[in-house]
Design a protein around this motif. Sequence first.
Motif, mmCIF file in Angstrom:
data_model
loop_
_atom_site.group_PDB
_atom_site.id
_atom_site.type_symbol
_atom_site.label_atom_id
_atom_site.label_comp_id
_atom_site.label_asym_id
_atom_site.label_seq_id
_atom_site.Cartn_x
_atom_site.Cartn_y
_atom_site.Cartn_z
ATOM 1 N N THR A 1 3.129 -6.199 -0.281
ATOM 2 C CA THR A 1 2.909 -5.035 1.503
ATOM 3 C C THR A 1 3.780 -3.746 0.994
ATOM 4 O O THR A 1 3.306 -2.694 1.409
ATOM 5 N N ALA A 2 5.154 -3.862 -0.373
ATOM 6 C CA ALA A 2 5.834 -2.666 0.146
ATOM 7 C C ALA A 2 4.810 -1.430 -1.200
ATOM 8 O O ALA A 2 5.415 -0.344 -1.741
ATOM 9 N N LEU A 3 3.557 -2.368 -1.545
ATOM 10 C CA LEU A 3 2.163 -0.975 -2.217
ATOM 11 C C LEU A 3 2.451 -0.286 -0.885
ATOM 12 O O LEU A 3 1.021 1.340 -2.021
ATOM 13 N N GLU A 4 2.034 -0.108 0.171
ATOM 14 C CA GLU A 4 2.093 0.915 1.230
ATOM 15 C C GLU A 4 2.316 2.441 0.045
ATOM 16 O O GLU A 4 3.094 2.648 0.444
ATOM 17 N N ARG A 5 1.333 2.843 0.699
ATOM 18 C CA ARG A 5 1.240 4.657 0.467
ATOM 19 C C ARG A 5 0.228 5.510 0.782
ATOM 20 O O ARG A 5 0.000 6.812 0.786
#
Length: 279
Positions: A263-267
């Motif tokens: 989820t922290a890969l949001e860009r």
Amino acid sequence: MTASKVTRIQLNDGYSIPQLGFGVFKVDPHETERIVADALEVGYRHLDTARIYGNEEGVGRAIASSGIAREELFVTTKLWNDDQGPEAGVVDAFERSLDRLGLEYLDLYLIHWPTPARDRYLETWRAFERLRETGRVRSIGVSNFLAHHLERLLAETDVVPAVDQIELHPAHQQPETGAFAREHGIAIEAWGPLGQGKYPLFELPQVQAASATHGKTPAQVVIRWHLQRRHVVFPKSAHRHRMEENFDVFDFELSEAEMQAITALERGGRVSAHPDEFN
């Protein structure tokens, strides 16, 4: 793996939708019947197409030759932008899609894009509401609607969409739209769930690590991430071994730490047109 293993998401209108389906975006119309027949043999029972894809006929032929009872299938198609507007035109487009699919009813019909410069989606949605009343489509929804499009729709019409089908993958998660949808009981469908090959999700260490831990491919890891976030997802492939791989995602579970890492890969990594600009 059988179709019965696929979890279902309860919709806000009383119907439910298989959480894992098969999409035919950019599938060659001449190859569609064979490809969808393979998908049905693998176990997929949720099929997602659209008028603009030009392959509704192939989807329909595959369904007709499959021997699978209609009630076991969930079929979605979409109204293209130039068919938006008065009820008569919307109904005509709907009937033509049904004819091409060879079906008596649809499980889900979507407005494909809001096309805000045309400003016809409210009028179109009211026609959708009346179509639903006929029973020839069970659920109605939208595609590529952002939170502000949904907010206007809910304020000025009567029926809350059952789903919003949006571009959604770990690099582009659309949190504002997702939060609005959850608040109003709108299921989120993720198209382009693997980044459409335009974003290197499979090479990222967070995905690679989960892949190694579970003995699954990076694609299976990303599909599993979607399922655990309760997205409806329909990866597509023209190759049977990939269909089988994408379907084999119910025998493992990502840990909370793995989920958070992905989820922290949001860009904000949109790979398609912006819904406010596509008209």
